[in-house]
Write an enzyme that holds these catalytic residues in place. Structure first.
Site, mmCIF file in Angstrom:
data_model
loop_
_atom_site.group_PDB
_atom_site.id
_atom_site.type_symbol
_atom_site.label_atom_id
_atom_site.label_comp_id
_atom_site.label_asym_id
_atom_site.label_seq_id
_atom_site.Cartn_x
_atom_site.Cartn_y
_atom_site.Cartn_z
ATOM 1 C CG HIS A 12 -1.571 1.236 1.368
ATOM 2 N ND1 HIS A 12 -1.586 1.971 2.508
ATOM 3 C CD2 HIS A 12 -2.549 1.854 0.687
ATOM 4 C CE1 HIS A 12 -2.112 3.234 2.487
ATOM 5 N NE2 HIS A 12 -2.941 3.070 1.158
ATOM 6 C CB SER A 13 0.846 4.186 0.192
ATOM 7 O OG SER A 13 1.165 5.830 0.137
ATOM 8 C CG MET A 14 7.076 4.195 1.395
ATOM 9 S SD MET A 14 7.677 4.905 2.895
ATOM 10 C CE MET A 14 7.580 3.180 4.062
#
Length: 282
Positions: free
Chosen positions: A99-101
């Protein structure tokens, strides 16, 4: 599924996290985003049936240890953390969710170590944060000044956990309930209240960034099947990333769902079903 606390000694650092499912099930490694922690996968983990779900806290996040005082949190170093985790467990050809980073780190890792990854599922994350070559000097200056500023800044103290939760909600798209899950794993009790357990250096501006051409090369070198699940109310950089990076993947399946940046917490069953369907097809 029963939830358990786990820990991995990587030598310089100890990674902690959470796990669900039987140990002899196939592994699904879950990697959280910046300033989140393993608890961001609490809502979705029960829907990953018949999997050994492992969610780590990145260094400086959650219950994992901080980097030494002479170190910093450069993006590339997270890729090395991931490599050491795989080496320690002798993992080969496993399914990864980021998720994301966490998705950015997993993408770089998959490009460099394709033999380690079976499938890669990205949640509201595609490509990398990059900057133009002519911005390099300003990026260096901003990063160094940020390092100076963080070194002298004291952490905020919240009288109650609820205060910390409200502060997190104010700067995110999280509901109170979902923010509370992350915050409870991200604060420490002090005599005068609660402070963030995350390392303050995580908030430093990076002194360097990938150029767009470097970022594009990483994506071109990913030769594993990739799923992107993104929210119609997610980050603008994901929409931009789809245009810039989407055509560069060798194998990319995209699914747009109704939700925000943390849609794996908002609509966990739907996201889990998409991930499991993708894994089963590959």
């Amino acid at each position: 599924m029963t939830q358990e606390e786990i820990s991995y000694d990587l030598g310089e650092i100890t990674l902690r996290g959470m796990a669900w499912g039987e140990e002899d099930n196939s592994i699904l490694l879950c990697l959280h985003g910046w300033l989140d922690n393993a608890a961001s996968f609490l809502p979705i983990a029960p829907y990953f049936k018949d999997k050994r779900v492992i969610a780590i806290d990145w260094p400086g996040h959650g219950f994992s240890s901080h980097r030494s005082q002479d170190a910093h949190y450069h993006f590339i170093d997270y890729v090395y953390d991931l490599l050491k985790l795989f080496e320690l467990n002798q993992w080969q050809n496993i399914d990864v969710v980021g998720h994301s980073m966490g998705g950015m780190i997993a993408s770089a890792f998959t490009a460099a170590f394709p033999e380690r990854v079976k499938t890669l599922s990205l949640i509201d994350s595609i490509g990398f944060i990059s900057s133009k070559e002519h911005e390099s000097t300003q990026q260096l200056r901003d990063g160094m000044l940020s390092r100076l500023a963080i070194a002298t800044k004291r952490k905020a103290v919240h009288p109650e956990i609820s205060s910390a939760v409200k502060a997190r909600v104010a700067v995110s798209d999280l509901t109170y309930e979902n923010a509370e899950l992350i915050v409870k794993r991200g604060v420490v009790k002090q005599t005068d209240g609660y402070t963030w357990s995350s390392d303050s250096r995580l908030r430093m501006a990076s002194p360097y960034r990938l150029t767009l051409s470097q970022a594009e090369q990483y994506i071109r070198d990913i030769n594993r099947p990739v799923l992107l699940i993104y929210g119609d109310k997610g980050l603008d950089m994901v929409t931009t990333g789809i245009k810039n990076f989407g055509p560069l993947f060798k194998s990319l399946l995209m699914k747009k769902l109704s939700g925000g940046h943390h849609l794996h917490m908002e609509i966990p069953e739907l996201v889990a079903n998409e991930v499991l369907s993708f894994i089963n097809e590959n």
